[in-house]
Scaffold this motif. Structure first.
Motif, PDB file in Angstrom:
ATOM      1  N   VAL A  40     -47.241  -6.874 -56.044  1.00  0.00           N
ATOM      2  CA  VAL A  40     -46.785  -7.900 -55.101  1.00  0.00           C
ATOM      3  C   VAL A  40     -47.743  -9.090 -55.113  1.00  0.00           C
ATOM      4  CG1 VAL A  40     -45.489  -6.317 -53.629  1.00  0.00           C
ATOM      5  CG2 VAL A  40     -47.932  -6.695 -53.190  1.00  0.00           C
ATOM      6  N   ALA A  50     -51.060  -9.363 -52.945  1.00  0.00           N
ATOM      7  CA  ALA A  50     -52.201  -8.625 -53.492  1.00  0.00           C
ATOM      8  C   ALA A  50     -52.898  -9.422 -54.591  1.00  0.00           C
ATOM      9  CB  ALA A  50     -51.742  -7.274 -54.036  1.00  0.00           C
ATOM     10  N   GLN A  60     -49.783  -2.277 -55.623  1.00  0.00           N
ATOM     11  CA  GLN A  60     -51.072  -2.958 -55.704  1.00  0.00           C
ATOM     12  C   GLN A  60     -51.561  -3.036 -57.151  1.00  0.00           C
ATOM     13  OE1 GLN A  60     -52.784  -4.153 -52.581  1.00  0.00           O
ATOM     14  NE2 GLN A  60     -50.570  -3.950 -52.358  1.00  0.00           N
ATOM     15  N   LYS A  66     -56.972  -6.481 -51.223  1.00  0.00           N
ATOM     16  CA  LYS A  66     -55.632  -6.690 -51.782  1.00  0.00           C
ATOM     17  C   LYS A  66     -54.572  -6.039 -50.889  1.00  0.00           C
ATOM     18  CE  LYS A  66     -57.123  -4.807 -55.544  1.00  0.00           C
ATOM     19  NZ  LYS A  66     -57.295  -4.274 -56.918  1.00  0.00           N
ATOM     20  N   THR A 105     -51.576  -7.716 -48.484  1.00  0.00           N
ATOM     21  CA  THR A 105     -50.199  -7.220 -48.599  1.00  0.00           C
ATOM     22  C   THR A 105     -49.612  -6.877 -47.238  1.00  0.00           C
ATOM     23  OG1 THR A 105     -50.665  -6.333 -50.805  1.00  0.00           O
ATOM     24  CG2 THR A 105     -48.749  -5.444 -49.663  1.00  0.00           C
TER      25      THR A 105
END
Length: 507
Positions: free
Chosen positions: A113, A116, A331, A385, A389
């Motif tokens: 994503v 991240a 991730q 990260k 998110t």
């Protein structure tokens, strides 16, 4: 020697001269324009990677790839980022696997994503080390907050704790170390950290399913217990640990004079995506007063799903759990964690070093995450990260992705079952399907399906995985991409059939 302090203007000029020459590549406030330009140029190559790829792999052979890399002289520097990026594009980016494409259905590699990736920029640039507070400050408490957040979803209380790790294999190693050392302290009054393995260690036995991750055997070897300490329990017809066989194998080992010290359950096997019966395993561990570890590296995605969370019922009874955010939380690698139910047990891992965490340091005033880490001192702030998110997307959107993937897998399982040219081996709790292509005129199905896989691989158009079950070769879909649709999979199956039909005519 002249100790005279230079005038202010001369100091400034001296600094500027330094940074205009040999120090221009150091990350520093005077070099920000250089940094920004380099990142901008690299982002252009990322964009090229995304827009150029319409298949997950180039199909390049390893011998060709090896030759391309070997001829490069690393002692001869290049003159510009343009040259570096051109070279890296030719030997890496053009042939890198595109995990984000729907045609990638091979291993446990998820698309990642964007929040991240934004966090990754800060992680790399600021380069905090998470071992001590004076190297990370806010990062220490952000990591602890995410550990607490994860523990809460496991069903743990505030008595739990944990640490981010480099991956599931490391987290599983930590689970085994805790299992071994806690047992030795409580039952043998023996401190392994101080005194090494006790004489009884040669008789320690750890029970896993025969479909559990290979890291357990490697970790037992590293720990000095040997692979013989791992007892592989047969699985049932759906490839989950067979509880009756677990009890039988434990009884057998005890009669042989061996000592059960723990059970490792798997929540999401690599080959089948199924979850061992956690409640039953927890009850057996409790009866024998031994450690229960759950390898939820894959199945941890279920923690966020209201629809499928029940598949993890019983995980709250485990003494420790492995989590891989870089498998199931979308991730970038690496982003994993090891969580324990009782934070007091983590004291087994603590080692004081005067230059990092001296014994007289007040841990409440100056916390040190290194006290919870087994093999990492310097450690990236990978937790940032996940922080990005959750703050940008929320857990509900991550859960929606997971639900879509599992729902897709159910649809594809039905699609395969209804097609007489395919054979589905078993259903899955998560998103792995093991199957093979059939042809009535071909007796050697192993050769047929191996042919299909290699044709797909070297064309680069589709990447599927494979495995062997009872000596038979199977193809394997692993779905981790919420963008993938049933139409995408329909096209993949048609391509598999096309290559299968060619078998015997193209060899």
């Amino acid at each position: 020697m002249n100790n005279e302090i230079l005038p202010h203007e001369e100091v400034i000029n001296d600094t500027l001269n330094h940074f205009s020459g040999k120090f221009e590549n150091i990350f520093h406030q005077d070099n920000y324009d250089h940094y920004r330009s380099a990142i901008h140029d690299t982002l252009d190559l990322v964009g090229t990677f995304l827009h150029r790829n319409d298949k997950p792999f180039s199909g390049i052979e390893a011998k060709t790839m090896k030759k391309m890399v070997q001829h490069i002289d690393l002692n001869q520097k290049l003159s510009s980022y343009e040259e570096v990026l051109k070279e890296v594009d030719e030997i890496y980016v053009q042939h890198a696997t595109a995990f984000h494409l729907p045609q990638y259905v091979a291993h446990l590699n998820c698309p990642i994503v964007i929040p991240a990736l934004a966090g990754e920029i800060l992680v790399s640039a600021i380069n905090s080390s998470q071992d001590t507070y004076d190297q990370s400050a806010g990062g220490t408490f952000m990591e602890r907050k995410l550990i607490d957040w994860t523990a809460e979803r496991l069903g743990y209380t505030t008595e739990s704790d944990g640490v981010f790790t480099a991956g599931g294999s490391q987290s599983n190693l930590m689970g085994l170390v805790m299992m071994r050392d806690v047992f030795s302290q409580k039952n043998l009054n023996h401190n392994i950290k101080q005194d090494g393995l006790p004489p009884e260690a040669s008789r320690f036995r750890i029970f896993i399913s025969d479909k559990a991750h290979f890291s357990n055997s490697k970790n037992a070897s590293i720990m000095g217990l040997g692979e013989k300490s791992i007892v592989k329990v047969p699985t049932d017809n759906e490839f989950r640990m067979d509880i009756t066989m677990l009890q039988k194998y434990m009884k057998r080992e005890i009669l042989l004079g061996n000592i059960p010290i723990g059970i490792i359950a798997t929540a999401g096997t690599t080959d089948f995506g199924n979850v061992d019966p956690l409640e039953d395993i927890a009850n057996i561990a409790a009866q024998h007063n031994i450690w229960m570890h759950v390898d939820a590296a894959y199945g941890c995605a279920l923690l966020l799903s209201a629809k499928y969370r029940h598949l993890l019922n019983g995980i709250e009874k485990a003494d420790s759990v492995t989590i891989d955010y870089h498998k199931s939380f979308f991730q970038p690698i690496s982003s994993s964690a090891f969580i324990v139910k009782n934070k007091r047990e983590l004291r087994i891992l603590k080692h004081h070093a005067d230059y990092l965490n001296p014994a007289e340091m007040d841990e409440e005033e100056i916390p040190a995450q290194i006290n919870k880490s087994i093999i990492q001192s310097t450690r990236r702030f990978d937790a940032l990260k996940l922080w990005f998110t959750l703050r940008m997307m929320g857990q509900e959107q991550l859960a929606e992705y997971t639900d879509r993937i599992i729902d897709l897998t159910k649809d594809v399982a039905e699609m395969i079952t209804e097609n007489q040219e395919f054979e589905l081996l078993t259903h899955t709790d998560l998103s792995v399907l093991v199957f093979r292509y059939l042809r009535s005129d071909i007796e050697d199905l192993n050769a047929l399906n191996l042919h299909v896989k290699m044709k797909l691989f070297y064309s680069g158009e589709i990447l599927v995985a494979s495995t062997k079950v009872d000596g038979q070769f199977y193809l394997k879909f692993t779905f981790l991409n919420p963008i993938t649709t049933t139409e995408d999979v329909h096209q993949i199956l048609n391509t598999i059939k096309k290559h299968g039909e060619d078998f015997g005519t193209t060899n």
